[in-house]
Design an enzyme around this catalytic site. Structure first.
Site, PDB file in Angstrom:
ATOM      1  N   HIS A  91       4.074  -2.548   2.943  1.00 53.37           N
ATOM      2  CA  HIS A  91       4.194  -1.298   2.503  1.00 53.37           C
ATOM      3  C   HIS A  91       5.684  -1.322   1.831  1.00 53.37           C
ATOM      4  O   HIS A  91       6.612  -1.611   2.698  1.00 53.37           O
ATOM      5  CB  HIS A  91       4.084  -0.224   3.660  1.00 53.37           C
ATOM      6  CG  HIS A  91       2.643  -0.093   4.266  1.00 53.37           C
ATOM      7  ND1 HIS A  91       2.395  -1.230   5.125  1.00 53.37           N
ATOM      8  CD2 HIS A  91       1.606   0.357   4.011  1.00 53.37           C
ATOM      9  CE1 HIS A  91       1.139  -0.782   5.323  1.00 53.37           C
ATOM     10  NE2 HIS A  91       0.459  -0.198   4.871  1.00 53.37           N
ATOM     11  N   ASP A 131       0.937  -1.146   0.051  1.00 55.56           N
ATOM     12  CA  ASP A 131      -0.068  -0.044   0.062  1.00 55.56           C
ATOM     13  C   ASP A 131       0.937   1.384  -0.026  1.00 55.56           C
ATOM     14  O   ASP A 131       2.073   1.288   0.297  1.00 55.56           O
ATOM     15  CB  ASP A 131      -1.039   0.184   1.257  1.00 55.56           C
ATOM     16  CG  ASP A 131      -2.069  -0.700   1.121  1.00 55.56           C
ATOM     17  OD1 ASP A 131      -2.093  -1.563   0.276  1.00 55.56           O
ATOM     18  OD2 ASP A 131      -2.857  -0.571   1.885  1.00 55.56           O
TER      19      ASP A 131
END
Length: 290
Positions: free
Chosen positions: A219, A75
Site C-alpha cells: 500500500h 492498493d
C-alpha cells in the site's frame, strides 16, 4: 590612383581575408568569452514531470521468460506518499503496478498522472472500496466504470486490470470484468504493511514471500512501506530479481477478459489476511490533498 582593374582584383582578396579568420577560429581555437548579459527571465533547471517521465522511459524492457521477475503492487492509492515511492522506483529502474481508487485519483491527480507517464501499470480498485459481493450489480458496475473514467480523464490512459477490494468477487464481478474487457489480478504474497506499519516487519514479510513471478500486495499510503522501499529493492535485486509491472510477468502478457491471475490465487484463503480489515486506516480522506 589605382586602375579599375587593380581595384577589382583587390575586392576578392579582401573578402578572403575577412572570411578566413572566422573558419579558422571555429575549427581550431576556443571561442571568445561571451559578453551577453544574463537575463532575469532565465528559467530554473528543476526537472519537470515531463523530464522525469522521459528519464524513466529509457529503462530497457525486461524479458521475464529469461530472467527472474517479481511484481510489487500497491492498493488504495494514489496514497499521500506516492510521489516519494515513484522517486525511489525511478532511481532503482523498477516498475510497479498501482490499483487505484477513483476517489483518490480525483484528490491526487498529479500522482496518478505521473504513474502513467513513468510507465507503471494502472489497475482499477473501485471508486470507494466497498465489499463488491455485498452491493448490487448496478453498484459494482458503477464503482468500476466510474474509476475507469476518471483515471482515463486524469492520465490519458485506462486501467488495464481489475483488483476487487479485499480480493472479494463473485460471478457478477467476473461477468462485469468480462464486459469491460479486463482480467482480474489478485496476488500470491503479501507485506501486511497496513497491519504492522513497521519497516523491518514489512521488509521481512516481503522477502519471505518473494518468488519468481510473485505478485506482492502493498500500500502506497503506508509511510513505512515507502521508507523501506530502497532497502527492499536493493535486497530483491541482489537476489537476482527484476522488479517489474504485472504486465511483464510470465503468463500475464496474454491474459484475457475475466481471466484471474496469478492462476489459482482466488482459491487461496490465506491471502485475505493481507488486506486491511474493515475500518482500518486507509489512504485517508479524499479531501486531504497531497
Amino acid at each position: 590612383m589605382k586602375s579599375p582593374a587593380r581595384m577589382l582584383l583587390a575586392v576578392p582578396c579582401a573578402l578572403a581575408l575577412v572570411a578566413a579568420p572566422t573558419t579558422a577560429w571555429s575549427a581550431d581555437q576556443p571561442k571568445p568569452t561571451s559578453t551577453a548579459k544574463p537575463t532575469s527571465t532565465a528559467k530554473p533547471t528543476t526537472a519537470t514531470t515531463t523530464d522525469k517521465a522521459k528519464s524513466a522511459a529509457k529503462v530497457a524492457p525486461v524479458d521475464c521468460v529469461k530472467v527472474k521477475c517479481i511484481a510489487l503492487t500497491f492498493d488504495d492509492g494514489p496514497g499521500k506518499y506516492a510521489d516519494k515511492l515513484l522517486d525511489t522506483f525511478k532511481k532503482y529502474k523498477a516498475k510497479g503496478t498501482f490499483f487505484l481508487e477513483g476517489q483518490y485519483v480525483k484528490s491526487r491527480p498529479a500522482f496518478a498522472k505521473r504513474m502513467a507517464a513513468e510507465g507503471h501499470d494502472l489497475g482499477n480498485h473501485s471508486y470507494t472500496h466497498p465489499h463488491l459481493r455485498e452491493v448490487s450489480e448496478d453498484k459494482i458496475r458503477e464503482e468500476l466504470t466510474k474509476t475507469q473514467d476518471i483515471v482515463k480523464q486524469v492520465t490519458g490512459k485506462s486501467p488495464t486490470m481489475i483488483r476487487p477490494p479485499y480480493g472479494e468477487m463473485d460471478d457478477r464481478v467476473k461477468a462485469i470484468a468480462a464486459e469491460m474487457g479486463m482480467p482480474i489480478v489478485l496476488w500470491n504474497g503479501g507485506s501486511r504493511d497496513w497491519a504492522t506499519k513497521n519497516e523491518k516487519a514489512i521488509y521481512d514479510e516481503v522477502l519471505k514471500n518473494a518468488k519468481r513471478d510473485g505478485v506482492i500486495l502493498m500500500h502506497d499510503w503506508v509511510e513505512q512501506t515507502v521508507k523501506v522501499m530502497p532497502k527492499l529493492l536493493t535486497a530483491l535485486q541482489k537476489q537476482g530479481y527484476h522488479v517489474v509491472a504485472v504486465s511483464s510477468l510470465r503468463g500475464a502478457k496474454d491474459l484475457k477478459a475475466a481471466d484471474i491471475y496469478p492462476v489459482g490465487s482466488e482459491k487461496d484463503e490465506d491471502l485475505s489476511g493481507d488486506t486491511p480489515a474493515e475500518g482500518a486506516e486507509s489512504a485517508e480522506s479524499p479531501s486531504d490533498g497531497q
